[in-house]
Design a protein around this motif. Structure first.
Motif, PDB file in Angstrom:
ATOM      1  N   TYR A  59      70.088 -61.623 -41.465  1.00 21.14           N
ATOM      2  CA  TYR A  59      71.347 -61.250 -42.106  1.00 21.14           C
ATOM      3  C   TYR A  59      71.044 -60.237 -43.207  1.00 21.14           C
ATOM      4  CZ  TYR A  59      75.940 -61.832 -44.224  1.00 21.14           C
ATOM      5  OH  TYR A  59      77.201 -61.606 -44.716  1.00 21.14           O
ATOM      6  N   PHE A  60      71.713 -59.083 -43.155  1.00 21.61           N
ATOM      7  CA  PHE A  60      71.514 -58.060 -44.200  1.00 21.61           C
ATOM      8  C   PHE A  60      72.227 -58.544 -45.469  1.00 21.61           C
ATOM      9  CE2 PHE A  60      71.074 -54.841 -40.603  1.00 21.61           C
ATOM     10  CZ  PHE A  60      69.779 -54.462 -40.904  1.00 21.61           C
ATOM     11  N   GLU A  66      81.207 -52.646 -45.059  1.00 19.69           N
ATOM     12  CA  GLU A  66      81.230 -52.424 -43.614  1.00 19.69           C
ATOM     13  C   GLU A  66      81.716 -51.001 -43.373  1.00 19.69           C
ATOM     14  OE1 GLU A  66      83.178 -55.483 -41.093  1.00 19.69           O
ATOM     15  OE2 GLU A  66      84.186 -53.793 -40.131  1.00 19.69           O
ATOM     16  N   ILE A  68      82.296 -47.793 -40.577  1.00 23.12           N
ATOM     17  CA  ILE A  68      82.461 -47.522 -39.142  1.00 23.12           C
ATOM     18  C   ILE A  68      81.603 -46.319 -38.741  1.00 23.12           C
ATOM     19  CG2 ILE A  68      84.111 -47.126 -37.269  1.00 23.12           C
ATOM     20  CD1 ILE A  68      84.526 -49.746 -38.749  1.00 23.12           C
ATOM     21  N   GLN A  69      81.336 -45.446 -39.691  1.00 25.21           N
ATOM     22  CA  GLN A  69      80.399 -44.359 -39.455  1.00 25.21           C
ATOM     23  C   GLN A  69      79.500 -44.260 -40.688  1.00 25.21           C
ATOM     24  OE1 GLN A  69      82.258 -40.689 -38.098  1.00 25.21           O
ATOM     25  NE2 GLN A  69      82.695 -41.673 -36.132  1.00 25.21           N
ATOM     26  N   GLY A  80      78.408 -42.808 -35.558  1.00 30.89           N
ATOM     27  CA  GLY A  80      79.047 -44.119 -35.497  1.00 30.89           C
ATOM     28  C   GLY A  80      78.052 -45.214 -35.865  1.00 30.89           C
ATOM     29  N   ILE A  81      78.548 -46.286 -36.447  1.00 30.38           N
ATOM     30  CA  ILE A  81      77.669 -47.367 -36.912  1.00 30.38           C
ATOM     31  C   ILE A  81      76.899 -47.991 -35.751  1.00 30.38           C
ATOM     32  CG2 ILE A  81      79.437 -49.210 -36.740  1.00 30.38           C
ATOM     33  CD1 ILE A  81      76.872 -48.834 -39.603  1.00 30.38           C
ATOM     34  N   PHE A  82      77.447 -47.891 -34.516  1.00 28.62           N
ATOM     35  CA  PHE A  82      76.764 -48.488 -33.360  1.00 28.62           C
ATOM     36  C   PHE A  82      75.726 -47.534 -32.751  1.00 28.62           C
ATOM     37  CE2 PHE A  82      81.117 -50.476 -33.296  1.00 28.62           C
ATOM     38  CZ  PHE A  82      80.725 -51.629 -33.952  1.00 28.62           C
ATOM     39  N   ARG A  85      71.121 -47.705 -37.277  1.00 29.34           N
ATOM     40  CA  ARG A  85      70.643 -49.060 -37.562  1.00 29.34           C
ATOM     41  C   ARG A  85      70.959 -49.478 -39.000  1.00 29.34           C
ATOM     42  NH1 ARG A  85      67.305 -50.316 -32.679  1.00 29.34           N
ATOM     43  NH2 ARG A  85      66.280 -51.973 -33.834  1.00 29.34           N
ATOM     44  N   ARG A  89      77.005 -52.671 -41.451  1.00 27.47           N
ATOM     45  CA  ARG A  89      77.636 -52.745 -40.152  1.00 27.47           C
ATOM     46  C   ARG A  89      78.469 -54.015 -40.048  1.00 27.47           C
ATOM     47  NH1 ARG A  89      73.759 -50.818 -37.364  1.00 27.47           N
ATOM     48  NH2 ARG A  89      74.565 -51.428 -35.327  1.00 27.47           N
ATOM     49  N   PRO A  90      79.403 -54.021 -39.096  1.00 28.05           N
ATOM     50  CA  PRO A  90      80.158 -55.250 -38.879  1.00 28.05           C
ATOM     51  C   PRO A  90      79.205 -56.424 -38.623  1.00 28.05           C
ATOM     52  CG  PRO A  90      81.083 -53.453 -37.576  1.00 28.05           C
ATOM     53  CD  PRO A  90      79.821 -52.937 -38.180  1.00 28.05           C
ATOM     54  N   ASN A  91      79.427 -57.502 -39.285  1.00 29.83           N
ATOM     55  CA  ASN A  91      78.654 -58.753 -39.176  1.00 29.83           C
ATOM     56  C   ASN A  91      77.233 -58.696 -39.771  1.00 29.83           C
ATOM     57  OD1 ASN A  91      80.710 -60.373 -38.028  1.00 29.83           O
ATOM     58  ND2 ASN A  91      80.393 -59.339 -36.069  1.00 29.83           N
ATOM     59  N   ILE A  93      74.205 -57.968 -38.981  1.00 31.78           N
ATOM     60  CA  ILE A  93      73.028 -58.538 -38.327  1.00 31.78           C
ATOM     61  C   ILE A  93      71.942 -57.473 -38.223  1.00 31.78           C
ATOM     62  CG2 ILE A  93      72.108 -59.730 -36.298  1.00 31.78           C
ATOM     63  CD1 ILE A  93      74.927 -60.588 -35.577  1.00 31.78           C
ATOM     64  N   GLY A  94      70.744 -57.824 -38.672  1.00 32.97           N
ATOM     65  CA  GLY A  94      69.602 -56.936 -38.551  1.00 32.97           C
ATOM     66  C   GLY A  94      68.679 -57.413 -37.442  1.00 32.97           C
TER      67      GLY A  94
END
Lengths: 158, 158
Positions: A59-60, A66, A68-69, A80-82, A85, A89-91, A93-94
């Protein structure tokens, strides 16, 4: 729908802050850290000693935004955040692929560290050659930074 | 400490139940599925079209048990939950490396599917050659099932 997760352990790392931490652990491979699992999860490591690498999900905990970009560390363009790395980011998670050094009781010692001290661990998975390693990988905006297989100059956060 | 996560989207997959689903997507590579992100996250996919592969993190919504050790599908011996990829794990996070086919708006079409229809998505990350692909990987108890690089017989759940 909301999903509740509970920490299974914590990472002890020499990196106390983002300063001087590599953007990915492979760029400072000699550094060692360890996961200390809660005592009840120690038995869950049985069999992992036969693997060379593991995937740690965490967990970061230092990010509370959060995006989006975002702009990745290696360049000045937004993506984009997806496609990056970033921790924001949403949620939050690292994910890190790490090299397993040793397992002792509820502790997993590893190298190729890119995680801050105190990071909360959500899961550990075995890294499996047969489905986690892919051939003919194209890495989008990153490829131009790794010309001829060389690591880029900006791999250490200053 | 409890961590609350929110779904960012859902996976549409031809696999409606675990029956007939491969244990990993690379064993049935022609099957296609897609992630449908919530509309507000569509912009987060910008730039991912330049990558050949992505890592999808999702929630194993069909599992409500947590095991510390389990028997993987490929064999009859028990292993720690962190040495296998079972869904019955702490925090129930699933991870798949998938081949990106197309991105259209808030939809990511992919192949190499091992995820059930209706699975909730937590994150998408670019799969990066320079730190997600490792050489000289040893895969513990799995190696004996993949002798000479061949896939084992038990790769499809029956």
């Amino acid at each position: 729908m909301r999903i509740i997760m509970n920490p299974i352990g914590v990472i002890h790392s020499p990196y106390k802050e983002a300063k001087d931490m590599p953007i990915q652990g492979t760029f400072k491979p000699e550094v060692e850290a360890w996961v200390e699992l809660k005592a009840e999860y120690g038995r869950g490591l049985a069999g992992l000693e036969g693997f060379s690498h593991a995937i740690i999900l965490y967990y970061f905990h230092k990010s509370n935004t959060e995006q989006i970009q975002g702009r990745p560390f290696l360049e000045d363009q937004m993506h984009g955040i997806f496609a990056i790395r970033s921790p924001h980011r949403p949620n939050h998670i690292g994910l890190s692929v790490v090299r397993i050094c040793a397992i002792e009781g509820n502790k997993l010692y590893f190298r190729e560290v890119d995680v801050l001290d105190g990071t909360v661990v959500l899961d550990i998975k075995p890294y499996v050659k047969y489905f986690d390693v892919r051939d003919n990988v194209v890495s989008g905006w990153l490829d131009k930074h790794f010309k001829d297989g060389r690591a880029p100059d900006r791999t250490i956060v200053k």
